[in-house]
Design a protein around this motif. Sequence first.
Motif, PDB file in Angstrom:
ATOM      1  N   HIS A 268      -8.623  -2.691   5.542  1.00 46.48           N
ATOM      2  CA  HIS A 268      -7.661  -2.659   3.733  1.00 46.48           C
ATOM      3  C   HIS A 268      -6.610  -2.754   4.789  1.00 46.48           C
ATOM      4  O   HIS A 268      -5.604  -1.424   5.567  1.00 46.48           O
ATOM      5  CB  HIS A 268      -8.616  -1.106   3.140  1.00 46.48           C
TER       6      HIS A 268
ATOM      7  N   THR B  50      -2.689  -1.630   4.208  1.00 41.10           N
ATOM      8  CA  THR B  50      -1.755  -0.336   3.685  1.00 41.10           C
ATOM      9  C   THR B  50      -0.671  -0.234   3.774  1.00 41.10           C
ATOM     10  O   THR B  50      -0.012  -0.403   4.713  1.00 41.10           O
ATOM     11  CB  THR B  50      -2.816   0.840   3.556  1.00 41.10           C
TER      12      THR B  50
ATOM     13  N   ASN C 101      -5.059  -3.323  -3.446  1.00 38.88           N
ATOM     14  CA  ASN C 101      -4.015  -2.428  -3.935  1.00 38.88           C
ATOM     15  C   ASN C 101      -4.902  -0.903  -4.096  1.00 38.88           C
ATOM     16  O   ASN C 101      -3.706   0.344  -4.662  1.00 38.88           O
ATOM     17  CB  ASN C 101      -2.485  -2.462  -3.547  1.00 38.88           C
TER      18      ASN C 101
ATOM     19  N   HIS D 280      -4.499  -9.008  -0.893  1.00 34.92           N
ATOM     20  CA  HIS D 280      -4.925  -7.554  -0.927  1.00 34.92           C
ATOM     21  C   HIS D 280      -5.059  -6.406  -1.328  1.00 34.92           C
ATOM     22  O   HIS D 280      -4.172  -6.532  -2.690  1.00 34.92           O
ATOM     23  CB  HIS D 280      -3.621  -6.563   0.027  1.00 34.92           C
TER      24      HIS D 280
ATOM     25  N   TYR E 187       3.539  -1.528   6.952  1.00 34.68           N
ATOM     26  CA  TYR E 187       2.218  -2.041   6.452  1.00 34.68           C
ATOM     27  C   TYR E 187       1.469  -2.134   7.933  1.00 34.68           C
ATOM     28  O   TYR E 187       1.001  -2.089   9.721  1.00 34.68           O
ATOM     29  CB  TYR E 187       1.879  -3.547   6.228  1.00 34.68           C
TER      30      TYR E 187
ATOM     31  N   GLN F  97      -6.880   2.065  -3.881  1.00 39.35           N
ATOM     32  CA  GLN F  97      -6.232   2.865  -2.771  1.00 39.35           C
ATOM     33  C   GLN F  97      -5.521   3.454  -2.083  1.00 39.35           C
ATOM     34  O   GLN F  97      -5.766   4.192  -1.760  1.00 39.35           O
ATOM     35  CB  GLN F  97      -8.440   2.558  -1.113  1.00 39.35           C
ATOM     36  N   GLU F  98      -4.820   2.367  -2.418  1.00 38.24           N
ATOM     37  CA  GLU F  98      -3.669   3.031  -2.188  1.00 38.24           C
ATOM     38  C   GLU F  98      -3.127   4.241  -2.250  1.00 38.24           C
ATOM     39  O   GLU F  98      -2.381   5.078  -1.418  1.00 38.24           O
ATOM     40  CB  GLU F  98      -2.009   1.951  -2.423  1.00 38.24           C
TER      41      GLU F  98
END
Length: 403
Positions: A35, A37, A6, A4, A44, A8-9
């Motif tokens: 995605h 997150t 991350n 994954h 999650y 854009q977290e």
Amino acid sequence: MTNHSNSQEADLFTHAFNQNPYPAFHSLQQHAPVHRTLMPDGHYAWIVTRYEDVVTVLKDQRFIKDFTVFLDEESRAQAHQSIFSRNMLFADPPDHKRLRGLVQQAFTPRMIEELRGRITEIANELIDDMQDRSQIDLIDDFAFPLPIIVICEMLGVPSEDRDKFRTWSNTLVEASNDPEKAEKVQQHMQEFTAYLQEWMTSRQENPQDDMISKLIQAEESGDRLSEQELYGVVSLLIIAGHETTVNLISNGMYALMTHPEQMRKLQEQPGLLRPAIEEMLRFEGPVEFSTDRWASETVELQGQTIHRGEHVLVALDAANRDPEAFEDPDVFDITRGRSKHLAFGKGMHFCLGAPLARVEAEVSLQALLERFPDLQLSTDASNLEWRPGILMRGLTELPVRLK
């Protein structure tokens, strides 16, 4: 497990995201359309942002609404204690079909169309109250009271109790965001349940010509709504029946006031009102993320493996601005024509109240624009605050100058 990204977290669930989620949505669409997150509550979830993928998830019955199937019997019984759990929004077939069928009887398009006259009266009464003021909060003075009056009248809620419903509704919608508010949420839910119990008992003994009486009496092939299901349906109607319309009216007026050339176009061509409402629904839809879904089995989507029991959220407002589905998606254009926006969802959970929301928006926007042709924001758009939380997309207030 799939790898994954991350990156854009950091962009999600911040104040900046809340104020304007679209840059983050576009970034996800390009780099990580499906995605995984970390959510504010520590769990999650998979976030789905592209139009085609959103439609896939909304229509695929492997993504279910009732997460209690993953729980043991005791936890399951506990989860169903919530008055809000037993309604069609959180049900899967065959329960969903039965619940929706029972509610639909009280929600036919003809019934909604017959309400148009009453909705017009309510809009005009609210506007009369604003007539002598130069400045108002369009949400508090108009966008909020109109749908709450309509849904309360439909259900048969006494007018003096409307404010309680507004408070309870706000609590329910914002409940998921703030663990510190849990105590207040609990208290409001108890008050709400006690109110519903008393109210339903009185309607069972003494039915009236209102929706609550019809729901109590409604039967689908010898089947009735249980008490718990009645609570679920009524709470859904009150919240879905007014929260979303408040945002549709206020987001719609906000879009017009921040695009004055579009506002002028609509005033010069009133026949554009219906397409304008569809564009408002697409451009700044009242529901940002659809309600929760879970994978009932392991599913592959855009090269990602979503395992059984994992949480999936579809971003309706992202899909409605997907450049692959809409030309110039970030442009507000009321002449766009037929729109395939997803503001009311898709598939079997398509919003039952969509015809009512459209009539309310049409009546209220027409009345506002006719009576206050010079309506404009009384503050800079950058000063406005969007409500916290990811379910609804709406402003906390909308200060406007009437003349």
